[in-house]
Scaffold this motif. Structure first.
Motif, PDB file in Angstrom:
ATOM      1  N   MET A   1       0.843  -1.171   0.000  1.00 38.87           N
ATOM      2  CA  MET A   1       0.000   0.000   0.000  1.00 38.87           C
ATOM      3  C   MET A   1       0.891   1.237   0.000  1.00 38.87           C
ATOM      4  N   GLU A   2       0.567   2.179  -0.878  1.00 33.32           N
ATOM      5  CA  GLU A   2       1.278   3.448  -0.932  1.00 33.32           C
ATOM      6  C   GLU A   2       0.280   4.583  -0.802  1.00 33.32           C
ATOM      7  N   ILE A   3       0.650   5.588  -0.055  1.00 38.37           N
ATOM      8  CA  ILE A   3      -0.228   6.725   0.209  1.00 38.37           C
ATOM      9  C   ILE A   3       0.550   7.993  -0.117  1.00 38.37           C
ATOM     10  N   HIS A   4      -0.090   8.918  -0.837  1.00 41.75           N
ATOM     11  CA  HIS A   4       0.564  10.191  -1.112  1.00 41.75           C
ATOM     12  C   HIS A   4      -0.475  11.279  -1.359  1.00 41.75           C
ATOM     13  N   LEU A   5       0.004  12.497  -1.411  1.00 40.77           N
ATOM     14  CA  LEU A   5      -0.813  13.679  -1.630  1.00 40.77           C
ATOM     15  C   LEU A   5      -0.749  14.077  -3.103  1.00 40.77           C
ATOM     16  N   GLN A   6      -1.894  14.461  -3.653  1.00 45.28           N
ATOM     17  CA  GLN A   6      -1.950  14.963  -5.024  1.00 45.28           C
ATOM     18  C   GLN A   6      -2.535  16.366  -5.012  1.00 45.28           C
ATOM     19  N   ASN A   7      -2.099  17.186  -5.969  1.00 44.92           N
ATOM     20  CA  ASN A   7      -2.696  18.516  -6.106  1.00 44.92           C
ATOM     21  C   ASN A   7      -3.981  18.418  -6.922  1.00 44.92           C
ATOM     22  N   SER A   8      -4.586  19.553  -7.221  1.00 49.96           N
ATOM     23  CA  SER A   8      -5.862  19.557  -7.947  1.00 49.96           C
ATOM     24  C   SER A   8      -5.743  19.044  -9.378  1.00 49.96           C
ATOM     25  N   LEU A   9      -4.516  18.957  -9.895  1.00 55.09           N
ATOM     26  CA  LEU A   9      -4.282  18.409 -11.234  1.00 55.09           C
ATOM     27  C   LEU A   9      -3.911  16.923 -11.178  1.00 55.09           C
ATOM     28  N   HIS A  10      -4.007  16.357  -9.991  1.00 61.69           N
ATOM     29  CA  HIS A  10      -3.695  14.939  -9.737  1.00 61.69           C
ATOM     30  C   HIS A  10      -2.220  14.599  -9.941  1.00 61.69           C
ATOM     31  N   GLU A  11      -1.367  15.586  -9.678  1.00 60.41           N
ATOM     32  CA  GLU A  11       0.077  15.358  -9.712  1.00 60.41           C
ATOM     33  C   GLU A  11       0.531  15.055  -8.281  1.00 60.41           C
ATOM     34  N   ARG A  12       1.394  14.064  -8.120  1.00 62.07           N
ATOM     35  CA  ARG A  12       1.894  13.730  -6.791  1.00 62.07           C
ATOM     36  C   ARG A  12       2.769  14.866  -6.278  1.00 62.07           C
ATOM     37  N   ILE A  13       2.474  15.334  -5.060  1.00 62.39           N
ATOM     38  CA  ILE A  13       3.219  16.456  -4.490  1.00 62.39           C
ATOM     39  C   ILE A  13       3.793  16.128  -3.106  1.00 62.39           C
ATOM     40  N   SER A  14       3.843  14.861  -2.783  1.00 63.75           N
ATOM     41  CA  SER A  14       4.465  14.448  -1.524  1.00 63.75           C
ATOM     42  C   SER A  14       5.203  13.141  -1.747  1.00 63.75           C
TER      43      SER A  14
END
Length: 95
Positions: A1-14
């Motif tokens: 399982m991987e968890i990360h943050l995406q911006n409003s354009l669905h680009e990974r930012i974390s």
């Protein structure tokens, strides 16, 4: 399982965060009440929480007693807070 943050354009930012060896986060999700947003996390497949769902997720995670908040749960809480504040998404990729 991987968890990360995406911006409003669905680009990974974390950075990506993984569950711990005991699958503490996944276990928490499986044990959550039916009405909980945590219950929506899938072990297989992907789950994405939007800004509003992240607020609810943070609410649920902060109700966990402090002694039971393992590092992975703290990190997921931080990412969900960031997602709600930047109008982003919390993305969880199951196996």
């Amino acid at each position: 399982m991987e968890i990360h943050l995406q911006n409003s354009l669905h680009e990974r930012i974390s950075e990506k965060v993984g569950d711990d060896l005991n699958q503490s986060f996944l276990s928490l999700c499986r044990e959550a009440p039916e009405s909980s947003v945590l219950r929506g996390v899938q072990a297989i497949g992907d789950t994405m929480f939007n800004e509003l769902q992240c607020r609810r997720l943070v609410d649920e995670l902060t109700r966990i007693p402090e002694a039971s908040r393992l590092p992975v749960i703290r990190r997921v809480t931080e990412l969900a807070l960031q997602a709600s504040s930047c109008h982003g998404y919390l993305y969880i990729s199951g196996d």
